[in-house]
Design a protein around this motif. Structure first.
Motif, PDB file in Angstrom:
ATOM      1  N   THR A  23      19.001  -6.262  18.686  1.00  0.00           N
ATOM      2  CA  THR A  23      18.986  -5.113  19.596  1.00  0.00           C
ATOM      3  C   THR A  23      20.339  -4.414  19.594  1.00  0.00           C
ATOM      4  OG1 THR A  23      17.385  -6.257  21.027  1.00  0.00           O
ATOM      5  CG2 THR A  23      18.526  -4.357  21.962  1.00  0.00           C
ATOM      6  N   LEU A  27      21.342  -0.616  18.384  1.00  0.00           N
ATOM      7  CA  LEU A  27      22.064   0.316  19.254  1.00  0.00           C
ATOM      8  C   LEU A  27      23.365   0.794  18.628  1.00  0.00           C
ATOM      9  CD1 LEU A  27      21.560  -1.520  22.664  1.00  0.00           C
ATOM     10  CD2 LEU A  27      20.474   0.620  21.960  1.00  0.00           C
ATOM     11  N   GLU A  30      23.320   4.122  17.355  1.00  0.00           N
ATOM     12  CA  GLU A  30      22.978   5.164  18.323  1.00  0.00           C
ATOM     13  C   GLU A  30      24.109   5.480  19.290  1.00  0.00           C
ATOM     14  OE1 GLU A  30      20.158   6.755  18.106  1.00  0.00           O
ATOM     15  OE2 GLU A  30      19.237   5.465  16.584  1.00  0.00           O
ATOM     16  N   LEU A  40      19.902   4.945  25.656  1.00  0.00           N
ATOM     17  CA  LEU A  40      20.120   3.694  24.939  1.00  0.00           C
ATOM     18  C   LEU A  40      19.351   2.550  25.593  1.00  0.00           C
ATOM     19  CD1 LEU A  40      23.972   4.010  24.316  1.00  0.00           C
ATOM     20  CD2 LEU A  40      22.135   4.424  22.658  1.00  0.00           C
ATOM     21  N   ALA A  44      16.522   0.060  23.860  1.00  0.00           N
ATOM     22  CA  ALA A  44      16.647  -1.396  23.884  1.00  0.00           C
ATOM     23  C   ALA A  44      15.387  -2.050  24.445  1.00  0.00           C
ATOM     24  CB  ALA A  44      17.867  -1.802  24.704  1.00  0.00           C
TER      25      ALA A  44
END
Length: 267
Positions: A23, A27, A30, A40, A44
């Protein structure tokens, strides 16, 4: 009471921990200027559920979101919102996932674009201090050995080590015994034995170690409003030695970081 895990339970915990690691890796691509922490957070949650797990933080102690998102002077427990990240920010992302009845709990502090040199050094030293502490998490050592190692390393660099917030045991509950402070005295505290699993998580401030809690009941910031960094791994004692259940590999692959810092903690 410390809950000792079987080898089968540790493998289930590894699965949960790796979902969190993946995860954070997702992220990492991003985290950039112009993105909101709420956006965000949604990414997730969707990713964790797609892996057959549930968000470990959502609803835990009534926390309202999947991620703890703590920018700049926020230490931990920041609540995702619509505010946009900007160039030069840092953001601690703390994430949990639960699968097969066991939790994974893992954190990384990201740079948003180019950051100040002093802030980058804070991140580098805090991440390094995590491995300094993990090295002491082995059979026969004690809680104070880990805390002392982290504290000495970070304070030797002139940073403040947060006292009120600590790492913890991990398992069927997000927070189990023992507490794992990032400060302490060698030879003090509970003894480490085979099958223990903990989350070690240095929280290091550029300035004072002192913190303050905000009126939302969650957000915690540095008292002097200087930046704070936070890194966290899940670790088991196997064959008397520390073994990482989580990894920063997915984050580092996404960011193009080459390092062998985790190699010594793989059996």
């Amino acid at each position: 009471m410390i809950q000792i895990k079987t080898s089968e339970e540790i493998e289930m915990m590894r699965e949960s921990a790796l979902i969190v690691s993946k995860t954070l890796g997702m992220l990492a691509k991003e985290v950039k200027p112009g993105v909101s922490t709420l956006y965000l957070d949604k990414l997730a949650e969707d990713f964790i559920r797609s892996e057959g797990a549930i968000p470990g933080f959502l609803g835990l102690y009534d926390f309202p979101n999947t991620l703890c998102m703590s920018p700049n002077a926020q230490v931990v427990h920041g609540i995702p919102n619509k505010n946009l990240l900007i160039e030069g920010d840092i953001i601690s992302i703390d994430c949990g996932a639960k699968k097969n009845g066991f939790y994974g709990d893992h954190a990384y502090t990201f740079a948003v674009g180019e950051i100040a040199t002093a802030t980058k050094k804070l991140l580098d030293v805090t991440r390094a201090s995590l491995y300094v502490g993990i090295r002491e998490f082995k059979a026969g050592n004690r809680v104070g050995d880990v805390g002392y190692a982290i504290q000495k390393f970070t304070e030797d660099h002139g940073y403040g080590v947060v006292r009120e917030l600590v790492g913890h045991g991990l398992g069927r509950e997000m927070h189990e015994d023992p507490e794992m402070p990032n400060y302490g005295k060698r030879g003090k505290g509970k003894k480490f034995v085979e099958g223990m699993v903990v989350a070690i998580e240095p929280m290091t401030n550029l300035g004072t170690h002192k913190i303050k809690q905000h009126s939302d009941g969650w957000t915690i910031t540095t008292l002097d409003n200087q930046p704070s960094a936070h890194f966290e791994h899940d670790i088991a004692i196997l064959n008397g030695k520390p073994e990482l259940l989580s990894t920063f590999k997915y984050v580092h692959d996404a960011l193009g970081i080459v390092t062998n810092e985790e190699d010594e903690f793989r059996q």
